[in-house]
Scaffold this motif. Structure first.
Motif, PDB file in Angstrom:
ATOM      1  N   ILE B  86      22.377  -7.937   6.014  1.00 25.93           N
ATOM      2  CA  ILE B  86      23.711  -8.249   5.508  1.00 25.93           C
ATOM      3  C   ILE B  86      23.806  -7.696   4.100  1.00 25.93           C
ATOM      4  CG2 ILE B  86      25.345 -10.063   4.888  1.00 25.93           C
ATOM      5  CD1 ILE B  86      24.323 -11.674   7.228  1.00 25.93           C
ATOM      6  N   GLY B  87      24.544  -6.617   3.972  1.00 21.88           N
ATOM      7  CA  GLY B  87      24.684  -5.934   2.691  1.00 21.88           C
ATOM      8  C   GLY B  87      26.075  -6.121   2.151  1.00 21.88           C
ATOM      9  N   PRO B  88      26.615  -5.184   1.420  1.00 25.48           N
ATOM     10  CA  PRO B  88      25.910  -3.976   0.990  1.00 25.48           C
ATOM     11  C   PRO B  88      24.972  -4.289  -0.174  1.00 25.48           C
ATOM     12  CG  PRO B  88      28.131  -4.018   0.099  1.00 25.48           C
ATOM     13  CD  PRO B  88      28.007  -5.212   0.962  1.00 25.48           C
ATOM     14  N   ASN B  89      24.057  -3.353  -0.413  1.00 24.08           N
ATOM     15  CA  ASN B  89      23.116  -3.529  -1.516  1.00 24.08           C
ATOM     16  C   ASN B  89      23.815  -3.093  -2.801  1.00 24.08           C
ATOM     17  OD1 ASN B  89      21.023  -4.287   0.283  1.00 24.08           O
ATOM     18  ND2 ASN B  89      20.718  -2.129   0.773  1.00 24.08           N
ATOM     19  N   GLU B  90      24.278  -4.053  -3.578  1.00 21.73           N
ATOM     20  CA  GLU B  90      25.115  -3.670  -4.719  1.00 21.73           C
ATOM     21  C   GLU B  90      24.732  -4.347  -6.036  1.00 21.73           C
ATOM     22  OE1 GLU B  90      25.965  -7.097  -4.500  1.00 21.73           O
ATOM     23  OE2 GLU B  90      28.077  -6.778  -4.895  1.00 21.73           O
ATOM     24  N   GLU B 150      30.830   0.926  -6.283  1.00 20.42           N
ATOM     25  CA  GLU B 150      30.611   2.347  -6.014  1.00 20.42           C
ATOM     26  C   GLU B 150      31.535   2.836  -4.894  1.00 20.42           C
ATOM     27  OE1 GLU B 150      28.615   3.938  -7.979  1.00 20.42           O
ATOM     28  OE2 GLU B 150      27.895   2.110  -8.939  1.00 20.42           O
ATOM     29  N   TRP B 151      31.836   1.958  -3.953  1.00 18.51           N
ATOM     30  CA  TRP B 151      32.657   2.390  -2.811  1.00 18.51           C
ATOM     31  C   TRP B 151      34.146   2.425  -3.136  1.00 18.51           C
ATOM     32  CZ3 TRP B 151      29.711  -2.203  -2.497  1.00 18.51           C
ATOM     33  CH2 TRP B 151      30.441  -3.391  -2.502  1.00 18.51           C
ATOM     34  N   GLY B 152      34.501   2.150  -4.385  1.00 19.42           N
ATOM     35  CA  GLY B 152      35.853   2.449  -4.841  1.00 19.42           C
ATOM     36  C   GLY B 152      36.888   1.345  -4.717  1.00 19.42           C
TER      37      GLY B 152
END
Lengths: 163, 449
Positions: B86-90, B150-152
């Motif tokens: 279970i992510g995301p790795n952030e 990072e994914w905006g």
């Protein structure tokens, strides 16, 4: 930092210890004398978990410089625990489930001990007032007040109808 | 057969004697020769680029042992549920290029005493360029908001959607059929769990190459897994010792102190203690998140809810922790213990430049219950109906299906309210006093009594 040798009387025993300037009594009790029942909740006098007795008065030992306790009688929870069994307040806390995590318990018991020494038959309001500086986050205060009330009754020979 | 007689009796606690004598061993009641102390250098601002970190002044402090930055972390990703994908790795263990909340860890100092570690930490120079911050969940979703991920975007994506969605029946049709539309906005505040024992761990290197980690975590194996992955050691090299927790209430479910303590122990060869100060516990440990919830209910003249639409925003703070999961729980509970035939729920997990929020006692559900029950009162009051009766009228029963399509099997609302009414001396009309969570077998459809 230059340390200083001071004489402290803890639980009836006089010891010499090197303390730092302004080092809190709590730090000396835990880190130098090994009295681990004195807990560390906030280090700013806000939670009461480091409460010990100084000449019978409950004080938060994180705010008292150890040097200021020279010449006093310091009592920690270890000092009120009998060699065998438990003191009446301890027994009452256990039997009334006046704790969950147990972290506030030593300070709470020291405050209760001081109260019952000063006032053997306190009202619930007096008990609540006495423990107002001791924070419990789990149990809620009712079972704690119940326990102190029961301890008072058992110490006054009225028996304990608790668990 | 062994007789089991504990129910209905008082059984003495196993740890009771230890608690009342103060001999129960909490993490920092353990002492080890050469125990070192760790203190973290934290971001003084909510959002910034990190230009440089200079530990040279700290190294001059008497008692200094070592400094750790992200360069010392073998696998600088902290994701609580990473082991089950279970992510995301952030979230980094120590920030690399950017900090996203005030108090985010940038570096760690290890020293002979806590005081020396704190003094050295105060001498670490961090060169930051501040970025715009965003503190409001709805502002964070505006197109011109500073982007934190990072994914905006500033939201967690659920199966390709910008929020956790629940669709059931036809909410627009329900609104058309309703006699009244009742709308309200609900807002909860963050709440600090404030355990009396602050978050703490001691990591001790053993001569066989393993580490023993004493911790007051509420989630021993989340902590072990994450520590192993972050420090890059096999799980078998870590022995975690826990179970004695000086209050948690969800505040010790995140993996906070074990990875850094273990990393520091590995780097220095000393046992290392990392214990939060009270200030850290209050300011950077993850509190219960704040939630904003917009409710719109379609209600008939007699108080029956025929449609409910909810848009809610969980303030996750800067990083996920357990909030994406809490939002899913929330989405399953915004209907409350009531029969809602038409529903449309949009539940957002939103990032802001605030300390990450996470678990606390029923998290996700508690704010939903607050809004749901506020809404029940509002419906009753606006329609001039009795607050108890509106709840009985809408209470779900076994066999009903909730908007997230769970058949109710264990309803207790009706019986709970009946007990509550009895306790406060409230006489209920016969139809509610005799109502049951079990529908009568011979009645068909949605018949309730």
């Amino acid at each position: 930092m230059s340390g200083k040798i001071v004489e402290l009387t803890v639980n009836g025993r006089t010891v010499e210890e090197i303390v730092d300037p302004m080092e809190p009594l709590q730090s000396v009790l835990r880190n130098k004398l090994g009295n681990m029942a004195t807990k560390t909740g906030c280090k700013q006098g806000g939670c009461g978990s480091c409460t010990v007795l100084v000449d019978g008065e409950p004080i938060v030992s994180c705010l008292l410089p150890a040097e200021a306790a020279v010449g006093t009688e310091i009592t920690t929870l270890e000092g009120i625990t009998p060699d065998d069994g438990l003191a009446p307040v301890q027994e009452a806390f256990r039997d009334h489930f006046a704790m969950q995590c147990g972290y506030c318990t030593p300070g709470m018991i020291m405050t209760a001990e001081a109260l019952l020494e000063r006032n053997p038959d306190p009202s619930r309001a007096e008990i609540e007032d006495a423990i107002s500086g001791n924070v419990c986050r789990c149990t809620g205060y009712d079972p704690i007040v119940d326990a102190i009330e029961a301890a008072s009754e058992s110490m006054n020979g009225q028996g304990d109808d608790g668990a | 057969m062994k007789e089991l007689r504990s129910v209905g009796t008082s059984v003495r606690r196993r740890d009771g004697d230890g608690h009342v004598t103060g001999q129960t061993e909490f993490v920092d009641d353990r002492s080890f020769p050469d125990l070192k102390h760790l203190h973290v250098v934290r971001s003084p601002v909510p959002h910034a680029e990190i230009e440089a970190v200079d530990t040279s002044q700290a190294e001059a402090v008497s008692g200094f042992v070592t400094a750790l930055t992200h360069e010392d972390v073998p696998n600088n990703i902290y994701t609580i549920l990473r082991l089950i994908d279970i992510g995301p790795n952030e979230e980094p263990l120590l920030a690399e290029e950017r900090v996203r909340y005030q108090g985010e860890p940038i570096a760690a100092i290890v020293a002979d005493t806590k005081r020396a570690a704190m003094e050295a930490a105060s001498k670490v120079e961090v060169d930051l360029t501040e970025l715009p911050a965003v503190f409001d969940v709805e502002e964070a979703l505006e197109p011109d908001a500073p982007t934190l991920k990072e994914w905006g975007t500033n939201y967690f994506e659920y199966e390709g959607h910008e929020c956790r969605r629940v669709r059931y029946g036809d909410v627009e049709k329900g609104f058309k059929e309703a006699d009244h539309i009742i709308e309200e906005r609900y807002q909860t505040s963050p709440i600090e769990q404030a355990p009396t024992e602050t978050t703490a761990a001691i990591a001790k290197p053993e001569s066989n190459g393993r580490f023993t980690v004493y911790t007051n975590t509420q989630a021993l194996y989340f902590s072990l897994d994450n520590t192993a992955m972050i420090v890059d050691v096999p799980f078998s090299k870590l022995q975690f010792v826990g179970g004695t927790v000086g209050g948690g209430f969800g505040g010790k479910v995140d993996v906070i102190v074990e990875p850094l303590a273990t990393l520091a122990a590995k780097k220095t060869g000393y046992p290392v203690q990392y214990k939060f100060t009270r200030e850290e516990e209050m300011q950077v440990s993850s509190p219960r998140g704040a939630w904003r919830m917009y409710y719109k209910d379609g209600v008939t003249d007699d108080g029956e809810i025929v449609a409910r639409q909810v848009t809610s925003y969980a303030d996750a703070g800067a990083y996920n922790r357990h909030t994406p999961y809490a939002v899913t729980k929330h989405a399953a509970n915004v209907g409350g213990p009531y029969d809602i035939p038409n529903a449309k729920f949009d539940c957002y997990c939103v990032y802001t430049t605030k300390q990450p929020s996470s678990a606390m006692r029923g998290f996700g559900v508690t704010p939903a219950s607050f809004a749901v029950e506020g809404q029940m009162d509002k419906i009753a009051d606006e329609l001039g109906l009795d607050r108890w009766e509106v709840r009985f009228k809408n209470a779900y029963q076994n066999g009903d299906v909730t908007p997230h399509r769970k058949e109710v099997e264990d309803a207790t609302l009706i019986e709970t309210m009946q007990s509550a009414a009895e306790m406060v001396g409230r006489d209920l009309p016969p139809e509610y006093a005799t109502m049951s969570s079990f529908k009568e077998q011979d009645n068909e459809g949605d018949s309730r009594v």
